[in-house]
Write a protein that holds these residues in place. Sequence first.
Motif, PDB file in Angstrom:
ATOM      1  N   ARG A 175       0.816  -1.219   0.000  1.00 30.67           N
ATOM      2  CA  ARG A 175       0.000   0.000   0.000  1.00 30.67           C
ATOM      3  C   ARG A 175       0.852   1.272   0.000  1.00 30.67           C
ATOM      4  NH1 ARG A 175      -3.940  -1.488   5.102  1.00 30.67           N
ATOM      5  NH2 ARG A 175      -4.360  -3.618   4.503  1.00 30.67           N
ATOM      6  N   ARG A 176       1.960   1.244  -0.723  1.00 29.14           N
ATOM      7  CA  ARG A 176       2.754   2.471  -0.727  1.00 29.14           C
ATOM      8  C   ARG A 176       3.560   2.627  -2.005  1.00 29.14           C
ATOM      9  NH1 ARG A 176       5.167  -0.685   3.337  1.00 29.14           N
ATOM     10  NH2 ARG A 176       7.306  -1.280   2.939  1.00 29.14           N
TER      11      ARG A 176
ATOM     12  N   PHE B  50       6.189   6.692   2.477  1.00 25.55           N
ATOM     13  CA  PHE B  50       4.909   6.564   3.175  1.00 25.55           C
ATOM     14  C   PHE B  50       4.192   7.913   3.149  1.00 25.55           C
ATOM     15  CE2 PHE B  50       7.905   3.636   5.142  1.00 25.55           C
ATOM     16  CZ  PHE B  50       7.197   2.456   5.180  1.00 25.55           C
TER      17      PHE B  50
ATOM     18  N   LYS C 262       1.395   8.618   5.345  1.00 23.92           N
ATOM     19  CA  LYS C 262       0.732   8.915   6.602  1.00 23.92           C
ATOM     20  C   LYS C 262       1.622   8.621   7.803  1.00 23.92           C
ATOM     21  CE  LYS C 262      -3.318  10.017   4.893  1.00 23.92           C
ATOM     22  NZ  LYS C 262      -4.413   9.144   4.608  1.00 23.92           N
ATOM     23  N   PRO C 263       1.499   9.326   8.917  1.00 22.91           N
ATOM     24  CA  PRO C 263       0.566  10.435   9.166  1.00 22.91           C
ATOM     25  C   PRO C 263       0.980  11.708   8.451  1.00 22.91           C
ATOM     26  CG  PRO C 263       1.966  10.075  11.066  1.00 22.91           C
ATOM     27  CD  PRO C 263       2.288   8.981  10.092  1.00 22.91           C
TER      28      PRO C 263
ATOM     29  N   HIS D 295       6.755  10.702   4.543  1.00 21.81           N
ATOM     30  CA  HIS D 295       8.120  10.425   4.998  1.00 21.81           C
ATOM     31  C   HIS D 295       8.704   9.257   4.206  1.00 21.81           C
ATOM     32  CE1 HIS D 295       5.529   7.876   7.498  1.00 21.81           C
ATOM     33  NE2 HIS D 295       6.553   7.129   7.811  1.00 21.81           N
TER      34      HIS D 295
ATOM     35  N   ASP E  94      11.050   5.961   3.587  1.00 28.36           N
ATOM     36  CA  ASP E  94      11.510   4.773   4.306  1.00 28.36           C
ATOM     37  C   ASP E  94      13.039   4.737   4.302  1.00 28.36           C
ATOM     38  OD1 ASP E  94      11.251   2.323   5.638  1.00 28.36           O
ATOM     39  OD2 ASP E  94      11.495   1.205   3.770  1.00 28.36           O
TER      40      ASP E  94
ATOM     41  N   PRO F 289      10.585   3.289   9.966  1.00 26.23           N
ATOM     42  CA  PRO F 289       9.186   3.659   9.745  1.00 26.23           C
ATOM     43  C   PRO F 289       8.324   2.402   9.649  1.00 26.23           C
ATOM     44  CG  PRO F 289      10.611   4.923   8.286  1.00 26.23           C
ATOM     45  CD  PRO F 289      11.481   3.891   8.952  1.00 26.23           C
ATOM     46  N   PRO F 290       7.161   2.407  10.297  1.00 29.69           N
ATOM     47  CA  PRO F 290       6.300   1.215  10.287  1.00 29.69           C
ATOM     48  C   PRO F 290       5.895   0.871   8.859  1.00 29.69           C
ATOM     49  CG  PRO F 290       5.520   2.837  11.868  1.00 29.69           C
ATOM     50  CD  PRO F 290       6.581   3.507  11.054  1.00 29.69           C
TER      51      PRO F 290
ATOM     52  N   VAL G 277      -1.727   3.430  10.797  1.00 33.27           N
ATOM     53  CA  VAL G 277      -0.841   4.593  10.807  1.00 33.27           C
ATOM     54  C   VAL G 277      -0.347   4.853  12.228  1.00 33.27           C
ATOM     55  CG1 VAL G 277      -0.675   7.066  10.342  1.00 33.27           C
ATOM     56  CG2 VAL G 277      -2.072   5.623   8.849  1.00 33.27           C
ATOM     57  N   LEU G 278       0.964   4.985  12.364  1.00 30.86           N
ATOM     58  CA  LEU G 278       1.576   5.303  13.665  1.00 30.86           C
ATOM     59  C   LEU G 278       2.408   6.576  13.529  1.00 30.86           C
ATOM     60  CD1 LEU G 278       2.755   1.761  14.781  1.00 30.86           C
ATOM     61  CD2 LEU G 278       0.906   3.101  15.798  1.00 30.86           C
ATOM     62  N   PRO G 279       2.515   7.419  14.546  1.00 31.62           N
ATOM     63  CA  PRO G 279       1.876   7.287  15.853  1.00 31.62           C
ATOM     64  C   PRO G 279       0.361   7.463  15.749  1.00 31.62           C
ATOM     65  CG  PRO G 279       2.893   9.432  15.645  1.00 31.62           C
ATOM     66  CD  PRO G 279       3.284   8.658  14.433  1.00 31.62           C
TER      67      PRO G 279
ATOM     68  N   LYS H   3      10.753  -4.590  11.045  1.00 30.07           N
ATOM     69  CA  LYS H   3      11.432  -3.290  11.036  1.00 30.07           C
ATOM     70  C   LYS H   3      11.066  -2.351  12.182  1.00 30.07           C
ATOM     71  CE  LYS H   3      12.926  -1.392   7.365  1.00 30.07           C
ATOM     72  NZ  LYS H   3      13.053  -0.634   6.115  1.00 30.07           N
TER      73      LYS H   3
END
Lengths: 514, 514
Positions: A213-214, A259, A261-262, A265, A267, B85-86, B128-130, B154
């Motif tokens: 999803r990215r 990515f 969200k939020p 940014h 990876d 990053p998540p 989505v985090l945080p 990761k």
Amino acid sequence: MLINQQMVEKAEKLIPSLQSNEVEVQHIIEVIADDAAFQGWSTKQFMKPQEWKKQSYGKGDSFIVDFGDHYVGYVELAIRSVGSPPDAPLKLKLTFGEMPCEIAEPFESYDGWLSSSWLQEELMFVDVLPAEIKLPRRYCFRYIKVEVLDTSVKYKVAFDYINCKAVTSGDMSKVTALPSNLPYDIVEMDRIAIKTLQNCMQTVFEDGPKRDRRLWIGDLRLQAQANYYTIQNYDLVKRCLYLFGGMRLEDGTVGACVFEKPYAHVDDTKLFDYALFFVAVLHDYYKATQDMDTLQELWPIALEQLEIGLSRLDVRGIVTDDSTWWCFTDWHDELNKQASAQAVLIYCLKHGRELAIILGQEEQLKYITENIEFASNASMKYLWDEKAGFFVSGEERQISWASQIWMALAEVLPSTHNSLLLTRLFEDSPSIGMTTPYMYHHLIEALFLVGNKEQAIAEMQAYWGAMMQDGANTFWELYNPKDKKLSPYGSNLINSYCHAWSCTPTYFIRKYLI
Amino acid sequence: MLINQQMVEKAEKLIPSLQSNEVEVQHIIEVIADDAAFQGWSTKQFMKPQEWKKQSYGKGDSFIVDFGDHYVGYVELAIRSVGSPPDAPLKLKLTFGEMPCEIAEPFESYDGWLSSSWLQEELMFVDVLPAEIKLPRRYCFRYIKVEVLDTSVKYKVAFDYINCKAVTSGDMSKVTALPSNLPYDIVEMDRIAIKTLQNCMQTVFEDGPKRDRRLWIGDLRLQAQANYYTIQNYDLVKRCLYLFGGMRLEDGTVGACVFEKPYAHVDDTKLFDYALFFVAVLHDYYKATQDMDTLQELWPIALEQLEIGLSRLDVRGIVTDDSTWWCFTDWHDELNKQASAQAVLIYCLKHGRELAIILGQEEQLKYITENIEFASNASMKYLWDEKAGFFVSGEERQISWASQIWMALAEVLPSTHNSLLLTRLFEDSPSIGMTTPYMYHHLIEALFLVGNKEQAIAEMQAYWGAMMQDGANTFWELYNPKDKKLSPYGSNLINSYCHAWSCTPTYFIRKYLI
């Protein structure tokens, strides 16, 4: 991270609004173990939606709805109670499947290395009935299995509807009809490829709307190429270029993925080939749009990717192969990436050369041209095995499909020799083969490049055509006709069955066949 | 259903606004198998919240937070990622427990006959985090077990907070302090009883905020009595009276319970004793408030309950005992309900008689008085066993605690004989005993009624005091000191550990001890 806030803001201003489309359940089905079917599962219609809406379901009951095609979107369902007033919450489990395997094989059995959190399921408690529920998460599916885990002894439940609000930023209105003389299988392949592209087009070009999803740049490159011949959403490519350009890794490398969200940014994954593809994506974008402002603004970043790529060359002019890097190329554990990385570098240098010419950058043109020569000569000197008639890769001088295909695309050999290289490749068929549609795309592209149009079409029909025969509604992340459960992640349950890098048949058809 | 829309609207206008109170995690604990502890589980603090917030949790990790007391409310949690990053959703499981057993024993092991959907758990996917997450459902708990089912290779997660927004319509400001000469255990029992009442006071008097989360008239009667001596929310009792009065079963019977959502509606459960209690609740309410308007409006419904109850008397004047009815009395499979039902009818007729006097309804007073005599005489003639010195119930002439207690409360025997009946009850101790605090309440009330104050206090201390020693933060739906896992539902996991009918120690203490 290197952040260029102005570029990121430019990207964020280009967030597209999504089109949405309400889809209803088409059939209630069963999934049946069937050795003759893809991955051992076939489906069978056994109830019409009108009948299903009259059924009531109690503890332990379940059913499977089929939306008739692959969708990416939001699910809404209406549930009412049957019997006495509901005196306990309703406990429901939903399982979403792009493919029958996800419906038939319990997710508990998954033990791959990618996170099990990608498997699409929900455990829901409904405290008040009747209820109209809009699930907040986005799913990617054709099928939903609904399991009534519990009601109470006093009531059952019935479903007034389960709908999907399908979303995409891929507006089909600019897609032209294919000429009527094309064979049906090609027309159908084109339709499925565009559907694949469309379902991956959201607020960025996603690699797979189920997983990850990215935005990955390797997928973006192929999606953008397919997009120029079909949906023509140029701004979405521009947005993605600015996301990659605006947020780079500490050393200036364009990141492999981004990515949203939020907040946007990048990876921390660095891939040798993916970073270089920034140059190719920018060049393709300029050719499609003539957008000189974007080209001028992003050119320094593109040039820097070439410089970073070149910095990996050893004194001989060969990409250093050690344990500190990762070049993607293909999902293949045994594949040595040195030769393909070398070829990708030359391929992207050549894209860069075109851009330097367009921009009238004499000095940079000279720098790039010299390096193309340096790397190409080194390839011929150190990687070309005259006796074998193939490029070799790594210390063990591995001969693989990937190395030949990428060297062909980089046009390191003279034109006629390039064509012979591919002919030899099919004749000798080295054991280190291809595992993904991403790699198959490059094979087909190379065949078209060297003028083997008939074979390109035949290979496309053999590979994507076989996916169609195996029931693809959208084209898949992974497909090995000889091992249909193949997964680099340890389980076919987590494979993506609508995957960006598999959308390119429409690009080939519309670029080379009409 | 018989709907009086005006009454329902009157009830709905009385929906109270809830007070809320933010509570933080007090400790991170372990739950330990411990034969000496209640139900075999004790808890042990092992980390302070400040330390816990610094921990990071990956796939397979879990922890248990302890809020230090029992709460009813909404949970909010803040989660952030640690590491890269998540690149996949976070998959979390939450398990809420009023008691350690719910945390320690897997819900999958539950096989009782009440719906497993009451067991408080959630499976959550955080894309989505945080993230700051407000869970939409209301929970009832002291403990939460948090299991990180998956992150990705990761990243891990850390928790900035897990808070509870505790809610109640029970405003403590009107609760007076107890005299300082009362012993500590009585003061503490009063505090826990009020906490129990308060946590059950929401937009109605709920039976249990974990399960069933709704208004039952049997619980309402006791809650209202405790409420008059403590929190004094008279409007909430009025609301509940109008809900029961405004929505009755087809034959005019007041239903056993009422649901509030999605709109107020009465359940189809009919209980002989519960319907009659409408009269007692109305009488108690009038005594507490002198609200003549409400009394006058609801009196015809109360009177009708007496008429319906009396219609079950056979020609002898004894409640017909067959397979078509359900009188609750107590959770006891072997208990015959005939004698207790007969006593409840007389008990409620006597409440009705008081109301008829207040209302100056001569004719109705005469009707009720005659029927009290008729039913009482029949009780003495057909249910009183002179030789045994006990009331018998059903064809098999069963002698139970419940029958004697209710006959004592109905004051069928002359005053001194009533006291002797209870003395004999303790001496002979029939094997058909009591299983719920609800039944124990009536025992204590009967002891106070006949003037055995010392024994009433001793019994209260023995029963509710033992719950306290077993770690009760609020008083329980079920408690058998000899079988601490007893459940009428097939599993102690689903028992309610904050239950309305267990809140009456504060009523006894404040009515009889000060």
